[in-house]
Design an enzyme around this catalytic site. Sequence first.
Site, PDB file in Angstrom:
ATOM      1  N   CYS B 162       0.874  -1.318   0.137  1.00 13.12           N
ATOM      2  CA  CYS B 162      -0.043   0.117   0.003  1.00 13.12           C
ATOM      3  C   CYS B 162       0.984   1.196   0.125  1.00 13.12           C
ATOM      4  O   CYS B 162       0.429   2.459  -0.059  1.00 13.12           O
ATOM      5  CB  CYS B 162      -0.924   0.066   1.225  1.00 13.12           C
ATOM      6  SG  CYS B 162      -1.968  -1.584   1.192  1.00 13.12           S
ATOM      7  N   HIS B 301      -1.821   7.763   7.200  1.00 15.19           N
ATOM      8  CA  HIS B 301      -1.975   6.538   6.288  1.00 15.19           C
ATOM      9  C   HIS B 301      -3.324   6.147   6.733  1.00 15.19           C
ATOM     10  O   HIS B 301      -4.285   5.679   6.111  1.00 15.19           O
ATOM     11  CB  HIS B 301      -0.974   5.647   6.408  1.00 15.19           C
ATOM     12  CG  HIS B 301      -1.470   4.179   5.699  1.00 15.19           C
ATOM     13  ND1 HIS B 301      -1.176   3.935   4.244  1.00 15.19           N
ATOM     14  CD2 HIS B 301      -1.861   2.924   6.181  1.00 15.19           C
ATOM     15  CE1 HIS B 301      -1.467   2.793   3.940  1.00 15.19           C
ATOM     16  NE2 HIS B 301      -2.067   2.155   5.010  1.00 15.19           N
ATOM     17  N   GLU B 312      -0.329   3.824  14.485  1.00 17.12           N
ATOM     18  CA  GLU B 312       0.149   5.113  13.402  1.00 17.12           C
ATOM     19  C   GLU B 312      -0.051   6.276  14.542  1.00 17.12           C
ATOM     20  O   GLU B 312       0.783   7.063  14.448  1.00 17.12           O
ATOM     21  CB  GLU B 312      -0.793   5.411  12.350  1.00 17.12           C
ATOM     22  CG  GLU B 312      -0.263   6.464  11.406  1.00 17.12           C
ATOM     23  CD  GLU B 312      -0.738   7.006  10.195  1.00 17.12           C
ATOM     24  OE1 GLU B 312      -1.760   6.259   9.966  1.00 17.12           O
ATOM     25  OE2 GLU B 312      -0.405   7.848   9.429  1.00 17.12           O
ATOM     26  N   LYS B 333      -8.760   8.588   3.530  1.00 13.46           N
ATOM     27  CA  LYS B 333      -9.290   7.617   3.144  1.00 13.46           C
ATOM     28  C   LYS B 333     -10.759   7.445   3.613  1.00 13.46           C
ATOM     29  O   LYS B 333     -11.559   6.632   2.945  1.00 13.46           O
ATOM     30  CB  LYS B 333      -8.646   6.435   3.828  1.00 13.46           C
ATOM     31  CG  LYS B 333      -7.087   6.244   2.870  1.00 13.46           C
ATOM     32  CD  LYS B 333      -6.486   4.899   3.818  1.00 13.46           C
ATOM     33  CE  LYS B 333      -4.942   4.615   2.989  1.00 13.46           C
ATOM     34  NZ  LYS B 333      -4.109   5.640   3.478  1.00 13.46           N
ATOM     35  N   HIS B 338      -9.566   3.286   0.224  1.00 13.34           N
ATOM     36  CA  HIS B 338      -7.716   3.065   0.299  1.00 13.34           C
ATOM     37  C   HIS B 338      -7.628   2.406  -1.067  1.00 13.34           C
ATOM     38  O   HIS B 338      -7.800   1.619  -1.542  1.00 13.34           O
ATOM     39  CB  HIS B 338      -7.627   1.847   1.342  1.00 13.34           C
ATOM     40  CG  HIS B 338      -6.298   1.417   1.560  1.00 13.34           C
ATOM     41  ND1 HIS B 338      -5.422   2.140   0.937  1.00 13.34           N
ATOM     42  CD2 HIS B 338      -5.791   0.679   2.577  1.00 13.34           C
ATOM     43  CE1 HIS B 338      -4.163   1.565   1.286  1.00 13.34           C
ATOM     44  NE2 HIS B 338      -4.445   0.922   2.185  1.00 13.34           N
ATOM     45  N   PHE B 397       1.426  -3.789   3.853  1.00 14.24           N
ATOM     46  CA  PHE B 397       1.467  -4.997   4.054  1.00 14.24           C
ATOM     47  C   PHE B 397       3.008  -5.382   4.024  1.00 14.24           C
ATOM     48  O   PHE B 397       3.870  -5.106   3.303  1.00 14.24           O
ATOM     49  CB  PHE B 397       0.812  -5.883   2.900  1.00 14.24           C
ATOM     50  CG  PHE B 397      -0.385  -6.324   3.077  1.00 14.24           C
ATOM     51  CD1 PHE B 397      -0.991  -6.539   4.366  1.00 14.24           C
ATOM     52  CD2 PHE B 397      -1.056  -6.747   1.959  1.00 14.24           C
ATOM     53  CE1 PHE B 397      -2.145  -6.869   4.650  1.00 14.24           C
ATOM     54  CE2 PHE B 397      -2.736  -7.066   2.233  1.00 14.24           C
ATOM     55  CZ  PHE B 397      -3.151  -6.849   3.245  1.00 14.24           C
TER      56      PHE B 397
END
Lengths: 266, 410
Positions: B162, B301, B312, B333, B338, B397
Site C-alpha cells: 500500500c 495513512h 500510526e 481515506k 483506500h 503489508f
Amino acid sequence: MQVHRSDIPVALCGQAMIAVRRHAIDALRHAPAPAGTADLPARFLRHADEQTVVGIHAVLAAVAEAGLPSTALATCAVLAAPRLAGRPAAARTLSGWAAQGHATVSPHIVPQCSLHAMASAISVALGCHGPHLGVGGGPEAVAEALEVLPWLVRQGGGCRVLMVATGWDDEPALAANGGSAADPVCRAVAVVAEPAAAAGLRCTRVAAPPARPRRGAEELTRFASLAAAVVAGSPVGRALPSWSFVARRGALLRVDVVAADRREAA
Amino acid sequence: MARPLPASNRPPSDRPASDPVVISGVGVRSPLGDSYEAVADALLAGHSAIREIDLGAGMAGLRTLAAALVDSAPPGSVGRLERINLQALTAALADAGVDARGAGPRLGLVLGQGAEHLKEWEADHRAAGANVFTGSGPEPLVERLASAAGIAGPAVAVGAACASSGFAIALARSWLETGLVDVCIAGGCEVISPTAMAAFHNLRALSRWGGEAAAASRPFDRRRDGFVMGEGGAFLVLEAASRARRRGARIRASLVGVGMTSDAAHMVTPCSDPRQAARAITAALADAAVPPDAVDYVNAHAAGTPVGDVAEAGAIALALGPAAATVPVSSTKGLSGHLVSGAAAFEAVACLVALERQAVPATANLDEPDERCPLDHVRGSARARAVDVVASNSFGFGGANLCLVLRRAS
C-alpha cells in the site's frame, strides 16, 4: 549508442545462487537456515510463493558467505526482483473461484503473491528494518533491480542491501490446481551489497535492436556470473568482461565492473 | 567479515538545498475526481465517493462497498488497469508541460505497483484467456505505459504494497538527485478486482459496516472496523527546481524529505509497535531539515483498521514529540477509500491541496476519536490554516513504512 550511464558505488561481499526443481521446493519451506544465520520462524513460508521460498534461501546463503552476523541484519535493506511470481497461486485461485465462488479465495493471495511479497518475507524473516521493496516482476527484473540498487545503498548515509532475483528457468505450463506436469527449475541469485567509496558497478543503458525477453535461466545465470566475479574481485590491471541485461524499449543495460585500480579514474 | 557501516540516519543528498526536487505536474484518476481541481474541491468539501458497487454475480453474499472510478469498463475487465494508469500519467505530463516524445532518454518513469500481475491474469481469465496457465501475456505494465507515453528513459516498477506509489516517488527523487534523469514521472493507480475484494474480505481486513455506505470508512474513529477499497491514484512529475524555473513550469511544491523503514514483524497483520514507523517519520523530517514543530499537517495513512490506526497514532506521537498535540492530522481515506498501491501518490496530491489551498482536509466519519489515538484530529470540516510543510505517511503489508515531506513552493 550510449543513452545514459550511472555508477553504482557498491561492493558485493557475498553471493549465492540456488536452483531447485519444483518437486523439492515444499521440502525447502521447512528446511533449516544455513549455520550461522537466523532460523526462519516456524511455518513462516507455508503460504509463500515458490520463488519466495527459493529466494529466501539464496539470501540466507549469501549472508552466510558474507559472514554477516545476525546483529548486522537489523539495519539492512532488502531488494527482491521476482519474475511472474505468484502465478501458481493465481491459477489455483481463479480456477477455484470459477468452481466454488469467492469464499475459496485465499486471504494470502494478495500479501504473498504481490510484487512486494518476497522482499517483505525476507525483511520479516531476517529482521531487517531498512527499507524493503520488490522491483520488476517481469522478464526485465534484473535490469530494473540494478537501476534501483544505488538508491537503497545510499539510504541512511550508507546501507547494506540484501538483493535477490528469482524466476523459473522456463515458465511452466500450469494446470487448474496450479500444478505442472513438468518439473521446472526455480532459480534465485542473491547478493549482499554494501556502500563503496567509489563506483563498483557501472551501468550503461545502450540502444540495441528490440530483443525478446531472455529465458529466466539465461538472465539469472548471467547475474550470478556477474555477482561471482565481483565478489571474487579482479586481478589488478586486468579488466573483467561486461554483462548485459535486457531493458526493453530498444535498450540493454550493460554492466561493467570498475576494478579497484580503475576507480580513481572513474 | 563485513565491515561496520556508518550509523547516520540521513541519506546523503547530491542536490543543494537551494535546488530541491520539485513537483511540476500532477495527474489524477480518482473516485473523487479526475483533475487536481476536482479532487481539491471534493477533499475540502468532504464529499465521499464510497458506494455499494456491482462486481458481478460471483460476489453474491458480500456487501461490496468501495470508492470506484467512473469508467467505460467495469472492474475486472481487460485493459482497464493500463488505461487508468495511462490516463493519470499523460495528464501529469500535460500538466507539467512535458513533451515525453521530445524529452528523449532523460525522462524516466517509476511505477508503484501492487498485485497488478494477479489483476491482469484475472481479467484475462474472465475473458476466457489462459495467460495465468501458460505464463505468456503482454509486456509488463510499466513497459506498456512507457511505450504508450513515449518515455524513452529508464522505467521500473517497484512494489511496497500500500506504500508502492510513495516509494516510486522517493526513487524518482533519487534518480534526479544522482543525475540519472532530468525529469521523472512517478506514481501509480490501483483498480478494484473481484479477487482482490474477496481476498481482503476473507482476510477480514475490509469494513463490514452495515449502515450508510459513505460512513463505512472511519479512520481513527472508535467504531472503525476495517478499510474500504478504492481505486485510482496519481502520477507526479518531478524535476530540479532550477530546471522547472528555467522552462517556466508551475512549481506545486518541493519534495524535501523521504524516510523509509520496515517493521520486520508480520506479512499481513499491521505492526502494533510504532517504533519503526516513527523512525521513518523522523528520518523524513531529518532529511528535510524540518523540526517536528514546523510541520503544519500530517496526512495519515490511517485506513480505518483497528490495529493500524492506533499504531500510526503512536508513531506520530513518538516522532513529533510534544508537537504531536498541536500538529493537525487527518486521513483522506474516509472519503476516497483506500487506493492501495495508488494511495501514497493520491495522498501526496491531498498534501499539495493543503499547501495550495492553505487548508487541511478533514477525516470523514470521525465522530468519536479513539482515545488511543490522541492527536489533533481535523474532523467535521476542513480547517483553514497556514500550511508550509506537510508530512504524508504510507504503510504497507509486510511492514513497509514511508514518509514524504513536502514544502510549499516559494
